[in-house]
Design a protein around this motif. Sequence first.
Motif, PDB file in Angstrom:
ATOM      1  N   PHE A 103       7.868  -4.928  14.540  1.00 26.01           N
ATOM      2  CA  PHE A 103       7.507  -3.518  14.555  1.00 26.01           C
ATOM      3  C   PHE A 103       7.133  -3.141  15.984  1.00 26.01           C
ATOM      4  N   THR A 144       5.363  -0.424  18.337  1.00 23.94           N
ATOM      5  CA  THR A 144       4.411   0.677  18.266  1.00 23.94           C
ATOM      6  C   THR A 144       4.890   1.834  19.131  1.00 23.94           C
ATOM      7  N   VAL A 150       5.741  -8.576  12.202  1.00 25.87           N
ATOM      8  CA  VAL A 150       5.022  -8.237  10.972  1.00 25.87           C
ATOM      9  C   VAL A 150       5.245  -9.249   9.855  1.00 25.87           C
ATOM     10  N   ASP A 164      -0.301   2.474  12.402  1.00 28.21           N
ATOM     11  CA  ASP A 164       0.827   1.556  12.554  1.00 28.21           C
ATOM     12  C   ASP A 164       1.118   0.827  11.246  1.00 28.21           C
ATOM     13  N   ARG A 165       0.061   0.435  10.506  1.00 31.71           N
ATOM     14  CA  ARG A 165       0.259  -0.235   9.213  1.00 31.71           C
ATOM     15  C   ARG A 165       0.981   0.673   8.232  1.00 31.71           C
ATOM     16  N   CYS A 187       4.634   1.038   9.339  1.00 34.60           N
ATOM     17  CA  CYS A 187       5.320  -0.229   9.098  1.00 34.60           C
ATOM     18  C   CYS A 187       5.609  -0.405   7.603  1.00 34.60           C
ATOM     19  N   ARG A 188       4.632  -0.117   6.764  1.00 32.76           N
ATOM     20  CA  ARG A 188       4.812  -0.230   5.308  1.00 32.76           C
ATOM     21  C   ARG A 188       5.935   0.705   4.834  1.00 32.76           C
TER      22      ARG A 188
END
Length: 74
Positions: free
Chosen positions: A26, A28, A41, A51-52, A55-56
């Motif tokens: 991932f 940023t 990740v 970011d989480r 990413c999810r």
Amino acid sequence: MTIDRDAFGLELLRIPRREHGPRLTFATDTNPDGSWTLIDVDRHAPADPRDRAICRALLLHALRLLDEAEQDQQ
């Protein structure tokens, strides 16, 4: 080889961890110096909540595309 039953419920052969090879990375947002922070990740979750979440969402989208591609092949 042993079976890894912790791999998202899949029975995968336990493979020794390597420093090189396939990774889910991932990137940023751009840092002030123009670079990006890259996070593998599949080894570490992003620390920043934004970011989480991004990413999810990307992972879920990729899984949906894989599922659709499998259905098209049947």
